[in-house]
Write an enzyme that holds these catalytic residues in place. Structure first.
Site, mmCIF file in Angstrom:
data_model
loop_
_atom_site.group_PDB
_atom_site.id
_atom_site.type_symbol
_atom_site.label_atom_id
_atom_site.label_comp_id
_atom_site.label_asym_id
_atom_site.label_seq_id
_atom_site.Cartn_x
_atom_site.Cartn_y
_atom_site.Cartn_z
ATOM 1 N N GLU A 16 3.629 -0.883 11.366
ATOM 2 C CA GLU A 16 4.795 -0.288 10.735
ATOM 3 C C GLU A 16 5.212 0.945 11.530
ATOM 4 O O GLU A 16 4.413 1.834 11.789
ATOM 5 C CB GLU A 16 4.401 0.064 9.287
ATOM 6 C CG GLU A 16 4.840 1.411 8.822
ATOM 7 C CD GLU A 16 4.181 1.839 7.510
ATOM 8 O OE1 GLU A 16 3.074 1.369 7.158
ATOM 9 O OE2 GLU A 16 4.788 2.676 6.854
ATOM 10 N N ASP B 178 0.206 2.017 6.833
ATOM 11 C CA ASP B 178 -0.393 3.228 6.280
ATOM 12 C C ASP B 178 -1.149 2.923 4.994
ATOM 13 O O ASP B 178 -0.792 2.005 4.266
ATOM 14 C CB ASP B 178 0.699 4.257 5.939
ATOM 15 C CG ASP B 178 1.342 4.814 7.200
ATOM 16 O OD1 ASP B 178 0.757 4.636 8.287
ATOM 17 O OD2 ASP B 178 2.428 5.413 7.090
ATOM 18 N N ASP C 143 -0.999 4.073 2.140
ATOM 19 C CA ASP C 143 -0.349 4.683 0.973
ATOM 20 C C ASP C 143 0.577 3.660 0.319
ATOM 21 O O ASP C 143 0.597 2.495 0.709
ATOM 22 C CB ASP C 143 0.416 5.953 1.375
ATOM 23 C CG ASP C 143 1.519 5.641 2.384
ATOM 24 O OD1 ASP C 143 1.764 4.444 2.651
ATOM 25 O OD2 ASP C 143 2.124 6.586 2.905
ATOM 26 N N ASP D 163 3.833 3.243 0.360
ATOM 27 C CA ASP D 163 4.825 2.638 1.254
ATOM 28 C C ASP D 163 4.185 1.588 2.155
ATOM 29 O O ASP D 163 4.731 0.511 2.369
ATOM 30 C CB ASP D 163 5.469 3.710 2.137
ATOM 31 C CG ASP D 163 6.739 4.242 1.495
ATOM 32 O OD1 ASP D 163 7.149 3.658 0.467
ATOM 33 O OD2 ASP D 163 7.300 5.220 2.022
#
Ligand code: 1YM
Length: 640
Positions: free
Chosen positions: A428, A501, A503, A505
């Site tokens: 990403e 990541d 998290d 997102d």
């Protein structure tokens, strides 16, 4: 020949039968993995479901006990306990000790068996360290217990019960020397039993887990049967019309039930069953359904001038866009074909389903012109999108033919050309992509950075999907093509690793990618090529030592080991971009040290997988909130 001699020979045969099951459990229950373990429950439940299909049983109670044994109880007639003259012992004992004795004495009714399923009580008994059965009949409680399939004693009466109580109760403890895992998974049983209840109209199934305090429990009972199944499958999308279309009938001794409803998505979610067993590869019943659907809608659309004379016919794919359907047939002697025996072969099923659906669907469309028109119009939109997509694809194909296999510009490919050695990281963002390119092992690791969030394929039609740059990049990089043209032998990388990541997102982006892979290249997941990278959440430094923690529990363990004094510097990673190339290599990409999570599909439960993707990626917010609330307990790092 003396009676004793006969009995002895019989006994030896039984022991040999049970021994065969214990020697090759896979032949009887598929495997000794978690899946095989759960099959034990299905085998016993299937006997109770047969009793329900025969019209004698209305409630099945399944309980996971604290010692990981399972109890299944029904309110049917109770397994016969009288003497079986041929075997010289109680019918109950025969059912539980003689291989393949599951078959009913005498004809009539449909048996829920075929392929791996329904091989019966004796198999479960042979693979259980302890099993006991209680039968309630005629005011008596009959009882027999077994150890690895061998009776402890003859069938005996242990108690009295109400005259009107009747049924069978079985408790078994899977043999831990046979199974790789012996712990039952509540959710696996829950999905399967819910499905069984949908398929057996009116049957009530209660599942409880008493291993924890307080005990959890679910009850499944659907008066509407597969009609309600379709409503359930569509709960996360907008239905195109209110009522579920339902057809039912019997022809050539095949009992046919079909329920269907279109929704606003673009996927075909059709599931077919034979005698309550799912047929993932379809077969004659599915072929009959598809033929009837295509034929009936084209006829209707033409004769009502929705399709003009000059318009091309609607294809089956067009009509099935956004369709959720259940096809359930009951046959006396199902024949299963194909490599995995998951495809129905009986030719009479094709004609039976075709004729029942054609006739009743035609009638339904005539009675419901508004619904009929909206389905035809959706199909025509699908037809146009498919045509546009085909043109876009042809264009790319022509270009490729002229220019050779043009790999996406953003791809940093690896130098090794043997796919077996190669892996591709889908990363990403450009900045993380940059670090990954520096960090990678050039020979075997390719990097494909994607910009931001990829298209949600759950909400887009084919033409938009094919036009999306990020998706095109993935398709060309993998080399396999998609849909009908998918060819796994052309896969350019053995491992496709999604690296995002740690998290919310990042999880969202990973889910979008998995949605795309699941809808367009499911074989990649089924054959185990898709992985999630696991970047660390924390870096702990102390006196020149460095530790990485992948979750909060691990962080705690590390801090306990090195001491919690002021000299730790703990760094919380917000994203992959915060790591330099060396750290990224060391923690997430180095094949020697990294943690990869392989993505798997429960192939016996594809309808559940479908519901999850629809719930997570579809339009409706409420089902998504419910799903997240229900599953939040499984999430360790809910970062909001
Ligand atoms: C918890 C598991 O096995 N129930 C069950 C099994 C049978 C019957 C009723 C039954 C069937 C018939 C007649 C028949 C079985 N019977 C046999 C056999 N629950 C569970 N409930 N009476 C009762 O099919 O004619 C095998 S299974 F072979 F003995 F008839």
């Amino acid at each position: 020949m003396s009676v004793e001699h006969e009995y002895g020979a019989d006994q030896i045969q039984i022991l040999e039968g049970l021994e065969a099951v214990r020697k090759r459990p896979g032949m009887y229950i598929g495997s000794t993995s978690e899946r095989g373990l759960h099959h034990l429950v299905y085998e016993i439940v299937d006997n109770a479901v047969d009793e329900a299909l025969a019209g004698y049983c209305s409630h099945i109670i399944v309980t996971i006990n604290p010692d990981n044994s399972v109890t299944v109880e029904d309110d049917g007639r109770g397994i016969p306990v009288g003497l079986n003259h041929k075997a010289g012992k109680s019918a109950l004992e025969v059912v539980y000790t003689v291989l393949h004795a599951g078959g009913k004495f005498g004809g009539g009714g449909y048996k829920v068996s075929g392929g791996l399923h329904g091989v019966g009580a004796s198999v479960v008994n042979a693979l259980s360290s302890v099993l006991c059965v209680e039968v309630y009949r005629d005011g008596q409680v009959y009882y027999q217990s077994y150890k690895i399939g061998k009776p402890d004693s003859p069938v005996e009466i242990i108690d009295k019960c109400e005259m009107d109580k009747h049924g069978t109760k079985v408790t078994f403890l899977p043999d831990s020397s046979i199974f790789e895992v012996t712990e039952f998974d509540y959710d696996t049983l829950k999905q399967r039993l819910r499905e069984t209840a949908f398929l057996t109209k009116g049957l009530r199934i209660t599942l409880s887990d008493t291993r924890r305090e307080p005990a959890v429990s679910n009850e499944f009972h659907y008066a509407g049967g597969i009609k309600e199944f379709v409503t359930y499958l569509n709960k996360s999308s907008e239905a195109l019309y209110e009522d579920v279309i339902y057809c039912e009938g019997k022809k050539d001794n095949v009992y046919v039930e079909v329920a269907m409803q279109h929704n606003d998505s673009y996927n075909d979610a059709t599931y077919s069953f034979v005698n309550n067993i799912i047929t993932p590869e379809g077969g004659t019943h599915l072929a009959g359904f598809r033929n009837a659907l295509t034929k009936t809608f084209n006829l209707y659309a033409r004769s009502n001038k929705i399709l003009k004379d000059a318009d091309p016919a609607l294809s089956g794919d067009d009509i099935r866009e956004g369709l959720t359907a259940i096809i359930s047939v009951k046959i006396e002697e199902p024949q299963f074909e194909g490599q995995t025996k998951q495809k129905l072969g009986n030719s009479e099923a094709r004609g039976a389903v075709d004729s029942v659906v054609s006739e009743q669907l035609t009638y339904f469309l005539e009675q419901n012109p508004v619904v009929a028109k909206s389905i035809c119009e959706k199909s025509m939109l699908a037809q146009r999108a498919r045509e546009a997509a085909r043109k876009a694809r042809d264009l790319t194909r022509r270009k490729t033919a002229l220019e050779g296999m043009a790999l996406p510009g953003k791809l940093a490919d690896c130098s090794d050309k043997d796919p077996k050695n190669c892996e591709i990281f889908i990363v990403e963002g450009d900045s993380a992509g940059g670090s990954a390119k520096t960090a990678r092992s050039r020979a075997t690791q390719a990097i494909l950075p994607l910009r931001g969030k990829i298209l949600n394929v759950e909400k887009a039609r084919l033409d938009r999907i094919y036009g999306n740059a990020e998706i095109k990049a993935m398709i060309t990089a993998f080399g396999t093509g998609i849909h009908d043209e998918f060819d796994i032998s052309k896969l350019r990388y053995d491992k496709i690793i999604i690296m995002t990541d740690a998290d919310v997102d990042g999880s969202h982006i990973a889910t979008l990618m998995l949605t795309f892979l699941y809808r367009f290249m499911p074989e990649l997941i089924k054959q185990g090529h898709v992985y999630l990278a696991t970047p660390p959440l924390y870096k702990v430094e102390k006196n020149k030592g460095v530790w990485y923690a992948y979750d909060d529990i691990e962080l705690g363990t590390i801090l306990n080991e090195i001491g919690r004094d002021g000299n730790n510097k703990i760094q919380r990673y917000k994203g992959l971009g915060e790591m330099d190339a060396d750290q990224l290599w060391e923690t997430t990409m180095d094949p020697e040290k990294r943690i990869l999570k392989r993505v798997m599909i429960d192939e016996e439960n594809t309808s559940a997988v479908d519901v999850i993707f629809k719930t997570l990626m579809g339009d409706k917010v409420e089902p998504r909130r419910e799903f997240i609330e229900e599953n939040a307990k499984y999430v360790q790092n809910l970062d909001v």
